[in-house]
Design an enzyme around this catalytic site. Structure first.
Site, PDB file in Angstrom:
ATOM      1  N   HIS A 152      -1.271  -1.437  -4.178  1.00 25.45           N
ATOM      2  CA  HIS A 152      -2.535  -1.192  -3.481  1.00 25.45           C
ATOM      3  C   HIS A 152      -2.696   0.312  -3.240  1.00 25.45           C
ATOM      4  O   HIS A 152      -1.830   0.956  -2.652  1.00 25.45           O
ATOM      5  CB  HIS A 152      -2.511  -1.947  -2.148  1.00 25.45           C
ATOM      6  CG  HIS A 152      -3.789  -1.896  -1.382  1.00 25.45           C
ATOM      7  ND1 HIS A 152      -4.853  -2.742  -1.639  1.00 25.45           N
ATOM      8  CD2 HIS A 152      -4.179  -1.103  -0.352  1.00 25.45           C
ATOM      9  CE1 HIS A 152      -5.845  -2.474  -0.790  1.00 25.45           C
ATOM     10  NE2 HIS A 152      -5.464  -1.479  -0.004  1.00 25.45           N
ATOM     11  N   MET A 190     -12.433   3.480  -0.196  1.00 24.01           N
ATOM     12  CA  MET A 190     -13.051   3.737   1.118  1.00 24.01           C
ATOM     13  C   MET A 190     -13.816   5.047   0.998  1.00 24.01           C
ATOM     14  O   MET A 190     -13.382   6.098   1.468  1.00 24.01           O
ATOM     15  CB  MET A 190     -11.954   3.789   2.191  1.00 24.01           C
ATOM     16  CG  MET A 190     -11.424   2.397   2.520  1.00 24.01           C
ATOM     17  SD  MET A 190      -9.851   2.441   3.383  1.00 24.01           S
ATOM     18  CE  MET A 190      -8.740   2.568   1.998  1.00 24.01           C
ATOM     19  N   MET A 230     -10.890  -6.848   6.043  1.00 26.21           N
ATOM     20  CA  MET A 230     -10.150  -5.781   6.744  1.00 26.21           C
ATOM     21  C   MET A 230      -9.748  -6.294   8.123  1.00 26.21           C
ATOM     22  O   MET A 230     -10.587  -6.764   8.890  1.00 26.21           O
ATOM     23  CB  MET A 230     -11.015  -4.531   6.908  1.00 26.21           C
ATOM     24  CG  MET A 230     -11.371  -3.797   5.615  1.00 26.21           C
ATOM     25  SD  MET A 230      -9.967  -3.241   4.631  1.00 26.21           S
ATOM     26  CE  MET A 230      -9.096  -2.192   5.785  1.00 26.21           C
ATOM     27  N   PHE A 250      -6.617   4.466   8.395  1.00 26.18           N
ATOM     28  CA  PHE A 250      -5.228   4.841   8.645  1.00 26.18           C
ATOM     29  C   PHE A 250      -4.298   3.646   8.498  1.00 26.18           C
ATOM     30  O   PHE A 250      -4.678   2.523   8.829  1.00 26.18           O
ATOM     31  CB  PHE A 250      -5.085   5.420  10.063  1.00 26.18           C
ATOM     32  CG  PHE A 250      -5.937   6.640  10.275  1.00 26.18           C
ATOM     33  CD1 PHE A 250      -5.455   7.904   9.928  1.00 26.18           C
ATOM     34  CD2 PHE A 250      -7.237   6.521  10.774  1.00 26.18           C
ATOM     35  CE1 PHE A 250      -6.263   9.026  10.083  1.00 26.18           C
ATOM     36  CE2 PHE A 250      -8.054   7.642  10.922  1.00 26.18           C
ATOM     37  CZ  PHE A 250      -7.561   8.903  10.581  1.00 26.18           C
ATOM     38  N   GLY A 251      -3.069   3.938   8.054  1.00 23.56           N
ATOM     39  CA  GLY A 251      -2.026   2.918   8.057  1.00 23.56           C
ATOM     40  C   GLY A 251      -1.453   2.812   9.460  1.00 23.56           C
ATOM     41  O   GLY A 251      -1.755   3.625  10.339  1.00 23.56           O
ATOM     42  N   GLY A 252      -0.656   1.797   9.676  1.00 27.49           N
ATOM     43  CA  GLY A 252       0.080   1.691  10.937  1.00 27.49           C
ATOM     44  C   GLY A 252      -0.722   1.210  12.134  1.00 27.49           C
ATOM     45  O   GLY A 252      -0.257   1.323  13.274  1.00 27.49           O
ATOM     46  N   HIS A 310      -8.569   0.456  -3.659  1.00 28.21           N
ATOM     47  CA  HIS A 310      -9.437   0.182  -2.511  1.00 28.21           C
ATOM     48  C   HIS A 310     -10.230   1.451  -2.214  1.00 28.21           C
ATOM     49  O   HIS A 310      -9.685   2.427  -1.702  1.00 28.21           O
ATOM     50  CB  HIS A 310      -8.517  -0.216  -1.335  1.00 28.21           C
ATOM     51  CG  HIS A 310      -9.238  -0.517  -0.064  1.00 28.21           C
ATOM     52  ND1 HIS A 310      -8.565  -0.737   1.122  1.00 28.21           N
ATOM     53  CD2 HIS A 310     -10.558  -0.648   0.225  1.00 28.21           C
ATOM     54  CE1 HIS A 310      -9.436  -0.987   2.079  1.00 28.21           C
ATOM     55  NE2 HIS A 310     -10.655  -0.934   1.566  1.00 28.21           N
ATOM     56  N   GLY A 333       1.407  -1.911   4.185  1.00 33.92           N
ATOM     57  CA  GLY A 333       2.024  -0.596   4.022  1.00 33.92           C
ATOM     58  C   GLY A 333       3.243  -0.507   4.917  1.00 33.92           C
ATOM     59  O   GLY A 333       4.385  -0.637   4.474  1.00 33.92           O
ATOM     60  N   ASP A 385      -5.005   3.214  -1.599  1.00 32.93           N
ATOM     61  CA  ASP A 385      -6.058   3.462  -0.614  1.00 32.93           C
ATOM     62  C   ASP A 385      -6.708   4.821  -0.844  1.00 32.93           C
ATOM     63  O   ASP A 385      -6.181   5.859  -0.433  1.00 32.93           O
ATOM     64  CB  ASP A 385      -5.465   3.397   0.797  1.00 32.93           C
ATOM     65  CG  ASP A 385      -5.156   1.968   1.209  1.00 32.93           C
ATOM     66  OD1 ASP A 385      -6.070   1.125   1.130  1.00 32.93           O
ATOM     67  OD2 ASP A 385      -4.004   1.700   1.600  1.00 32.93           O
ATOM     68  N   MET A 406      -9.430   7.381   0.099  1.00 32.59           N
ATOM     69  CA  MET A 406     -10.308   7.706   1.244  1.00 32.59           C
ATOM     70  C   MET A 406     -10.928   9.079   1.009  1.00 32.59           C
ATOM     71  O   MET A 406     -10.233  10.003   0.582  1.00 32.59           O
ATOM     72  CB  MET A 406      -9.499   7.744   2.535  1.00 32.59           C
ATOM     73  CG  MET A 406      -8.744   6.453   2.817  1.00 32.59           C
ATOM     74  SD  MET A 406      -7.987   6.490   4.448  1.00 32.59           S
ATOM     75  CE  MET A 406      -6.918   5.048   4.350  1.00 32.59           C
ATOM     76  N   SER A 439       0.854  -1.190   0.000  1.00 27.00           N
ATOM     77  CA  SER A 439       0.000   0.000   0.000  1.00 27.00           C
ATOM     78  C   SER A 439       0.885   1.234   0.000  1.00 27.00           C
ATOM     79  O   SER A 439       1.726   1.400   0.890  1.00 27.00           O
ATOM     80  CB  SER A 439      -0.876   0.016   1.251  1.00 27.00           C
ATOM     81  OG  SER A 439      -1.380   1.340   1.443  1.00 27.00           O
ATOM     82  N   ASP A 484      -6.210  -7.013   4.657  1.00 26.23           N
ATOM     83  CA  ASP A 484      -5.671  -5.640   4.625  1.00 26.23           C
ATOM     84  C   ASP A 484      -5.685  -5.008   6.010  1.00 26.23           C
ATOM     85  O   ASP A 484      -6.743  -4.850   6.619  1.00 26.23           O
ATOM     86  CB  ASP A 484      -6.531  -4.813   3.655  1.00 26.23           C
ATOM     87  CG  ASP A 484      -6.007  -3.394   3.465  1.00 26.23           C
ATOM     88  OD1 ASP A 484      -4.927  -3.069   3.986  1.00 26.23           O
ATOM     89  OD2 ASP A 484      -6.710  -2.609   2.783  1.00 26.23           O
TER      90      ASP A 484
HETATM   91  C1  DX5 Z   1      -6.363   0.990   5.935  1.00 28.95           C
HETATM   92  C2  DX5 Z   1      -5.856   0.681   4.535  1.00 28.95           C
HETATM   93  C3  DX5 Z   1      -4.714  -0.285   4.491  1.00 28.95           C
HETATM   94  C4  DX5 Z   1      -3.547   0.079   5.349  1.00 28.95           C
HETATM   95  C5  DX5 Z   1      -2.331  -0.761   5.151  1.00 28.95           C
HETATM   96  O1  DX5 Z   1      -7.492   1.774   5.865  1.00 28.95           O
HETATM   97  O2  DX5 Z   1      -6.873   0.138   3.766  1.00 28.95           O
HETATM   98  O3  DX5 Z   1      -4.364  -0.563   3.163  1.00 28.95           O
HETATM   99  O4  DX5 Z   1      -3.204   1.416   5.199  1.00 28.95           O
HETATM  100  O5  DX5 Z   1      -1.309  -0.225   5.902  1.00 28.95           O
HETATM  101  P1  DX5 Z   1      -0.660  -0.966   7.153  1.00 28.95           P
HETATM  102  O6  DX5 Z   1       0.036  -2.153   6.594  1.00 28.95           O
HETATM  103  O7  DX5 Z   1       0.266   0.064   7.676  1.00 28.95           O
HETATM  104  O8  DX5 Z   1      -1.751  -1.322   8.104  1.00 28.95           O
HETATM  105 ZN    ZN Z   2      -6.388  -0.771   1.759  1.00 26.26          ZN
END
Ligand code: DX5
Ligand code: ZN
Length: 211
Positions: free
Chosen positions: A32, A67, A136, A142-144, A65, A194, A34, A36, A7, A172
């Site tokens: 990937h 969102m 999910m 958010f990532g992380g 993806h 990510g 994301d 949003m 991602s 994911d």
């Molecule tokens: C979350 C995203 C994911 C996510 C992946 O809303 O869809 O793709 O950012 O990142 P990590 O691996 O950091 O969770």
């Molecule tokens: Zn995603």
């Protein structure tokens, strides 16, 4: 072998071309993206112009993806942006079946994503036309974030549900080398990551340690 979809949410956004090319060289199977909208999730990332720009940098499949609160009005935009896979959320689609049909009519692969609290039975009716079921393992936005183990039972159940179909299972959120193994044993075919891919800068090593 399990597919890895990095991602770009964790990439250096000031140099996306370099990042995407580095991911391709490191053995990524797809990219990937994301998207949003600040409504479906409490965060805003990027849209069509960025997807189009990335399309120019790589031949890898683009896994978009969505969102977003209103995927219906955006499917055509993202089709024109060069996406290969369009994944919509079951929670934001009142007529899931029609949206999947629309994606398939464009000649693209159709994915359906399920939030951690969404019951997988909502996809029962569309299993025969869905290419990818995205489980999910964090609340999207958010990532992380940390991996939610509830995803594992869901993957196992979906694996049984799709026995007569050709769908792939994608997971994911919060994937790292430890839980990646559990996801694959449970039945995951594609791992989105990510943080774990970009951490430390050795993308090839990071991708390999997820497989
Ligand atoms: C979350 C995203 C994911 C996510 C992946 O809303 O869809 O793709 O950012 O990142 P990590 O691996 O950091 O969770
Ligand atoms: Zn995603």
């Amino acid at each position: 072998m399990v597919l890895v979809a990095p991602s770009i949410l964790s990439a250096d956004f000031s140099n996306l071309e370099k990042e995407v090319k580095a991911l391709e060289k490191a053995g990524a199977d797809m990219i990937h993206l994301d998207v949003m909208d600040g409504h479906f999730v409490p965060n805003l990332t990027f849209g069509v112009p960025v997807v189009k720009a990335i399309r120019k940098c790589t031949k890898l499949p683009l896994d978009v993806h969505l969102m977003v609160k209103n995927p219906k009005k955006m499917l055509e935009w993202f089709k024109n942006s060069g996406a290969d896979i369009l994944t919509i959320h079951a929670e934001s689609s009142s007529n899931l079946e029609a949206l999947i049909d629309q994606i398939k009519d464009y000649g693209l692969k159709a994915g359906v994503a399920l939030n951690p609290s969404t019951d997988e039975m909502v996809i029962q009716k569309v299993l025969n036309k869905t290419d990818i079921i995205m489980v999910m393992s964090v609340n999207p936005g958010f990532g992380g974030q940390s991996f939610m183990p509830v995803a594992l039972d869901k993957i196992k159940h979906i694996k049984k549900m799709i026995k007569k179909h050709n769908a792939l299972i994608e997971v994911d959120g919060g994937i790292n080398p430890l839980n990646a193994k559990d996801c694959v044993s449970a039945g995951a075919d594609i791992l989105v990551a990510g943080t774990a891919v970009f951490k430390g800068g050795n993308y090839q090593k990071n991708i390999e340690s997820l497989r």
